[in-house]
Write a protein that holds these residues in place. Structure first.
Motif, PDB file in Angstrom:
ATOM      1  N   LEU A  52       0.709  -1.304  -0.125  1.00 47.40           N
ATOM      2  CA  LEU A  52       0.120   0.095  -0.113  1.00 47.40           C
ATOM      3  C   LEU A  52       0.957   1.204  -0.081  1.00 47.40           C
ATOM      4  O   LEU A  52       0.447   2.221  -0.900  1.00 47.40           O
ATOM      5  N   THR A  72      -7.771  -5.416  -5.093  1.00 41.73           N
ATOM      6  CA  THR A  72      -7.048  -6.548  -3.952  1.00 41.73           C
ATOM      7  C   THR A  72      -7.803  -7.874  -4.547  1.00 41.73           C
ATOM      8  O   THR A  72      -8.756  -7.927  -4.777  1.00 41.73           O
ATOM      9  N   MET A 109      -7.290   0.873   5.003  1.00 43.87           N
ATOM     10  CA  MET A 109      -8.077   0.685   3.641  1.00 43.87           C
ATOM     11  C   MET A 109      -9.320   1.654   3.385  1.00 43.87           C
ATOM     12  O   MET A 109      -9.589   1.778   2.310  1.00 43.87           O
ATOM     13  N   PHE A 112      -8.327   4.816   2.240  1.00 41.78           N
ATOM     14  CA  PHE A 112      -7.215   4.833   0.986  1.00 41.78           C
ATOM     15  C   PHE A 112      -7.395   5.870   0.171  1.00 41.78           C
ATOM     16  O   PHE A 112      -8.433   6.086  -0.389  1.00 41.78           O
ATOM     17  N   THR A 116     -10.962   1.924  -4.375  1.00 41.92           N
ATOM     18  CA  THR A 116     -10.521   0.631  -4.210  1.00 41.92           C
ATOM     19  C   THR A 116     -11.527  -0.534  -4.471  1.00 41.92           C
ATOM     20  O   THR A 116     -12.640  -0.196  -4.219  1.00 41.92           O
ATOM     21  N   CYS A 134     -13.957  -2.809   3.815  1.00 42.39           N
ATOM     22  CA  CYS A 134     -13.075  -1.299   4.031  1.00 42.39           C
ATOM     23  C   CYS A 134     -13.096  -0.789   2.418  1.00 42.39           C
ATOM     24  O   CYS A 134     -12.575   0.190   2.441  1.00 42.39           O
ATOM     25  N   HIS A 135     -13.179  -1.675   1.428  1.00 43.77           N
ATOM     26  CA  HIS A 135     -12.991  -1.203   0.172  1.00 43.77           C
ATOM     27  C   HIS A 135     -14.155  -0.464  -0.414  1.00 43.77           C
ATOM     28  O   HIS A 135     -15.277  -0.187   0.180  1.00 43.77           O
TER      29      HIS A 135
END
Length: 258
Positions: A52, A72, A109, A112, A116, A134-135
């Motif tokens: 990351l 991911t 995450m 971020f 994502t 969390c994406h």
């Protein structure tokens, strides 16, 4: 125009890589390779954070002003991630790992600074599902992969930050059966419940995930660090809970299970 990027492997105290990072066009792909099921322990968390770091540096420093997004996924045919490494937690005296490393990774995450996408190619249980939640977006393999928060069966508590992630990300009608069933969602049922944004056949999973990532990549070029600032505003309550530092000793709860 994006500069060429040489794929990188990340590992710590092991000859086997735990994470691989590649880039095609504007999209980075972080592939979790910690066999057999990508469980979170200090080695794995460190490897993910190292990857990351590279993406964040590319997006906000070295290549400021370029589109950028992150996918991911896992190289396993069965697991995206099976959550916390319970064996490590049971055998280790590190009762602060969850608060000081895992929750910090979830917070990273969640906030971020690029869009994502989790390409969930297999089972995502407990901490593995929290990581996916969390994406910004989740794409699930249609024919394989169950999503569950199965702490009640371990048994294990959900720390405040962990509990607030599904509350912020999912419909209330999904959260209760997910935690107290614990219901396992797969395929179209996961999409209907709001756990994932789309499903795709296994051979198209990364292609579909890449399309979602490519839609978000230009936002980074335009907005830069504002992407993360917007996430902080959106998930302020979750962040506050994730920052609560609590000691966790699973040995007190799971002695009979081990």
């Amino acid at each position: 125009m994006s500069t060429d990027f040489v794929p990188i492997s990340f590992s710590r105290n092991s000859a086997e890589p735990a994470v691989k990072l590649a880039k095609a066009g504007d999209v980075f792909t972080l592939t979790m390779t910690a066999a057999p099921d990508n469980r979170f322990n200090p080695t794995f968390v460190k490897s993910i954070n190292d990857a990351l770091d590279v993406v964040e540096d590319w997006a906000l420093k070295s290549h400021r002003g370029e589109p950028c997004a992150l996918i991911t996924t896992s190289d396993s045919d069965k697991f995206y991630s099976n959550g916390l490494d319970i064996v490590y937690l049971f055998q280790s005296s590190d009762t602060w790992f969850v608060a000081d490393q895992f929750l910090k990774l979830l917070k990273r995450m969640l906030l971020f600074p690029v869009i994502t996408v989790a390409a969930v190619n297999g089972h995502a249980f407990a901490g593995g599902l929290l990581f996916a939640l969390c994406h910004d977006y989740r794409i699930l393999r249609a024919d394989k992969g169950l999503l569950s928060l199965n702490e009640i069966d371990l048994p294990s508590s959900l720390l405040p930050g962990m509990a607030w992630i599904p509350r912020a990300k999912l419909p209330p009608t999904t959260v209760h059966p997910l935690i107290f069933g614990p219901k396992r969602y797969g395929g179209q049922a996961a999409a209907d419940a709001g756990l994932v944004d789309a499903i795709a056949p296994a051979d198209q999973l990364l292609t579909v995930a890449n399309k979602w990532a490519e839609k978000g990549a230009p936002k980074v070029a335009h907005a830069g660090p504002i992407v993360s600032e917007l996430k902080k505003d959106m998930y302020a309550d979750v962040v506050a809970k994730l920052e609560i530092r609590t000691e966790v000793d699973v040995r007190k709860k799971m002695q009979a299970k081990m």
